[in-house]
Design a protein around this motif. Structure first.
Motif, PDB file in Angstrom:
ATOM      1  N   MET A  16       0.811  -1.212   0.000  1.00 29.29           N
ATOM      2  CA  MET A  16       0.000   0.000   0.000  1.00 29.29           C
ATOM      3  C   MET A  16       0.848   1.267   0.000  1.00 29.29           C
ATOM      4  SD  MET A  16      -2.906  -1.297  -0.306  1.00 29.29           S
ATOM      5  CE  MET A  16      -3.731   0.279  -0.382  1.00 29.29           C
ATOM      6  N   LEU A  17       2.069   1.173  -0.523  1.00 33.88           N
ATOM      7  CA  LEU A  17       2.967   2.329  -0.556  1.00 33.88           C
ATOM      8  C   LEU A  17       3.275   2.782  -1.976  1.00 33.88           C
ATOM      9  CD1 LEU A  17       5.519   1.244   2.223  1.00 33.88           C
ATOM     10  CD2 LEU A  17       3.658   2.905   2.431  1.00 33.88           C
ATOM     11  N   GLY A  18       2.528   2.294  -2.947  1.00 37.39           N
ATOM     12  CA  GLY A  18       2.801   2.633  -4.338  1.00 37.39           C
ATOM     13  C   GLY A  18       2.418   4.053  -4.695  1.00 37.39           C
ATOM     14  N   ASP A  19       3.013   4.538  -5.782  1.00 35.54           N
ATOM     15  CA  ASP A  19       2.578   5.819  -6.350  1.00 35.54           C
ATOM     16  C   ASP A  19       1.199   5.667  -6.968  1.00 35.54           C
ATOM     17  OD1 ASP A  19       5.053   7.205  -5.787  1.00 35.54           O
ATOM     18  OD2 ASP A  19       5.956   6.002  -7.367  1.00 35.54           O
ATOM     19  N   VAL A  20       0.950   4.494  -7.537  1.00 34.79           N
ATOM     20  CA  VAL A  20      -0.366   4.163  -8.095  1.00 34.79           C
ATOM     21  C   VAL A  20      -0.708   2.744  -7.652  1.00 34.79           C
ATOM     22  CG1 VAL A  20      -1.745   3.887 -10.189  1.00 34.79           C
ATOM     23  CG2 VAL A  20       0.068   5.617 -10.123  1.00 34.79           C
ATOM     24  N   HIS A  21      -1.967   2.563  -7.216  1.00 37.33           N
ATOM     25  CA  HIS A  21      -2.425   1.232  -6.809  1.00 37.33           C
ATOM     26  C   HIS A  21      -3.471   0.748  -7.800  1.00 37.33           C
ATOM     27  CE1 HIS A  21      -0.869   2.746  -2.882  1.00 37.33           C
ATOM     28  NE2 HIS A  21      -0.365   1.532  -2.868  1.00 37.33           N
ATOM     29  N   ILE A  22      -3.143  -0.356  -8.461  1.00 43.09           N
ATOM     30  CA  ILE A  22      -4.053  -0.978  -9.417  1.00 43.09           C
ATOM     31  C   ILE A  22      -4.505  -2.304  -8.830  1.00 43.09           C
ATOM     32  CG2 ILE A  22      -4.287  -1.864 -11.765  1.00 43.09           C
ATOM     33  CD1 ILE A  22      -1.929  -0.072 -12.554  1.00 43.09           C
ATOM     34  N   ALA A  23      -5.791  -2.615  -8.969  1.00 42.29           N
ATOM     35  CA  ALA A  23      -6.306  -3.889  -8.465  1.00 42.29           C
ATOM     36  C   ALA A  23      -6.919  -4.681  -9.606  1.00 42.29           C
ATOM     37  CB  ALA A  23      -7.346  -3.658  -7.376  1.00 42.29           C
ATOM     38  N   GLU A  24      -6.737  -5.986  -9.563  1.00 44.15           N
ATOM     39  CA  GLU A  24      -7.423  -6.848 -10.517  1.00 44.15           C
ATOM     40  C   GLU A  24      -8.882  -7.001 -10.092  1.00 44.15           C
ATOM     41  OE1 GLU A  24      -4.092  -9.710 -12.554  1.00 44.15           O
ATOM     42  OE2 GLU A  24      -5.188 -10.531 -10.858  1.00 44.15           O
ATOM     43  N   PRO A  25      -9.787  -7.220 -11.037  1.00 40.01           N
ATOM     44  CA  PRO A  25     -11.208  -7.343 -10.701  1.00 40.01           C
ATOM     45  C   PRO A  25     -11.479  -8.453  -9.697  1.00 40.01           C
ATOM     46  CG  PRO A  25     -10.921  -7.080 -13.069  1.00 40.01           C
ATOM     47  CD  PRO A  25      -9.549  -7.268 -12.498  1.00 40.01           C
ATOM     48  N   GLY A  26     -12.308  -8.143  -8.712  1.00 40.60           N
ATOM     49  CA  GLY A  26     -12.755  -9.136  -7.745  1.00 40.60           C
ATOM     50  C   GLY A  26     -11.749  -9.538  -6.697  1.00 40.60           C
ATOM     51  N   ALA A  27     -10.587  -8.889  -6.651  1.00 39.04           N
ATOM     52  CA  ALA A  27      -9.554  -9.277  -5.692  1.00 39.04           C
ATOM     53  C   ALA A  27      -9.961  -8.900  -4.270  1.00 39.04           C
ATOM     54  CB  ALA A  27      -8.233  -8.615  -6.052  1.00 39.04           C
ATOM     55  N   VAL A  28      -9.635  -9.773  -3.320  1.00 36.82           N
ATOM     56  CA  VAL A  28      -9.843  -9.482  -1.899  1.00 36.82           C
ATOM     57  C   VAL A  28      -8.610  -8.757  -1.375  1.00 36.82           C
ATOM     58  CG1 VAL A  28     -10.143 -10.462   0.399  1.00 36.82           C
ATOM     59  CG2 VAL A  28     -11.350 -11.462  -1.542  1.00 36.82           C
ATOM     60  N   ILE A  29      -8.819  -7.560  -0.820  1.00 32.85           N
ATOM     61  CA  ILE A  29      -7.711  -6.733  -0.347  1.00 32.85           C
ATOM     62  C   ILE A  29      -8.068  -6.222   1.050  1.00 32.85           C
ATOM     63  CG2 ILE A  29      -6.303  -4.687  -0.813  1.00 32.85           C
ATOM     64  CD1 ILE A  29      -7.364  -4.969  -3.784  1.00 32.85           C
TER      65      ILE A  29
END
Length: 306
Positions: free
Chosen positions: A216-229
């Motif tokens: 959770m320290l990225g410049d940009v956070h991209i998530a794949e669809p439906g991922a549990v985070i």
């Protein structure tokens, strides 16, 4: 005795002239949402995304890198060796035996693979957590791999892309696994201090100490669809606060709506999206379009003459 597994499958294998070890564990994969059975080879060709339902299944580290880098070409970065079993841990079996089992199963030394290559001609360094190796758990070897990825990115002056996918810290290493949280955080700071972009792709699942550190320290956070985070599991949270959680809680789409991730991107579009982001962040000049062909003295078209 399983008649199909122990008799029919070996017979088919011998007829096809292929050793049984070359056949996948499951020739058919069941979609967790629709129950549809998908042929393993078709799923593999589609980057482990169910074609009909678009469910994103887990994908191995090398398979992901093959699809991610230009031409499937990448250089694996050598990683430092760490003590295998510093606490001499044993539950139902010895920790060293578990490590041998997962190394054989996945072909990896630990849960993180680091590689260098190009995406759309832009040189980068990438680190991938493989959930198949002990749930992508974060131990000393995985922490060392993340640090190596950051150091490689700084040394080569390349952006760092990290694919996070983990159940959290590795209990067999106790406090030594938890110490990887500050170590990896410092490593990410090295990348940022060098003025290099750091992009994180959150895959299913990304939980525990990984979410509490470098994921959770990225410049940009991209998530794949439906991922549990998330950090703690939804059931634990419900039992703690004694309330029913909202529908889709901790899923990519829910988190994007509430500002925790920047975007949700289909696996097929990750490469292009990340390449565009990195070119913006690194101020890479856009390639000039080729000049229009010369007329060579030919008569102008009627529209041009008009």
């Amino acid at each position: 005795m399983n008649w199909i597994t122990n008799y029919v499958r070996p017979k088919l294998t011998s007829l096809l002239g292929q050793p049984s070890r070359e056949l996948p564990e499951n020739l058919w994969i069941k979609c967790p949402e629709t129950g549809e059975m998908v042929f393993h080879k078709d799923l593999e060709a589609n980057q482990f995304v169910i074609p009909s339902s678009d469910v994103h299944m887990k994908i191995g580290a090398r398979d992901r890198l093959t699809h991610f880098f230009d031409g499937g070409v990448f250089e694996e970065i050598a990683l430092e060796k760490v003590p295998l079993d510093p606490l001499k841990f044993r539950d139902s079996k010895r920790y060293t035996d578990r490590l041998k089992e997962y190394k054989t199963k996945t072909g990896l030394e630990d849960s993180v693979l680091v590689a260098a290559g190009e995406i759309e001609t832009l040189p980068i360094v990438a680190a991938v957590q493989d959930f198949a190796f002990m749930g992508g758990s974060l131990g000393m070897a995985a922490g060392e791999a993340i640090v190596t990825a950051a150091e490689t990115a700084v040394d080569r002056k390349r952006p760092l892309v990290l694919f996070a996918g983990s159940g959290g810290a590795r209990m067999q290493e106790g406090i030594l696994s938890l110490m990887q949280l500050p170590r990896t955080t410092v490593a990410v700071d090295m990348v940022k201090d060098a003025g290099l972009p750091y992009i994180v792709v959150l895959t299913n699942p990304t939980t525990g100490g990984v979410t509490a550190s470098y994921a959770m320290l990225g410049d940009v956070h991209i998530a794949e669809p439906g991922a549990v985070i998330g950090f703690a599991g939804a059931r634990v949270i419900e039992q703690t606060i004694r309330e029913k959680l909202p529908e889709g809680f901790q899923r990519s789409e829910y988190l994007m709506e509430h500002g925790m991730v920047d975007m949700v991107v289909h696996r097929h579009e990750l490469k292009g999206t990340i390449a565009r982001l990195l070119k913006v962040l690194t101020k890479t000049p856009v390639a000039l379009l080729p000049p229009p062909p010369e007329n060579d003295g030919a008569a102008p078209a009627e529209a041009d003459a008009a």
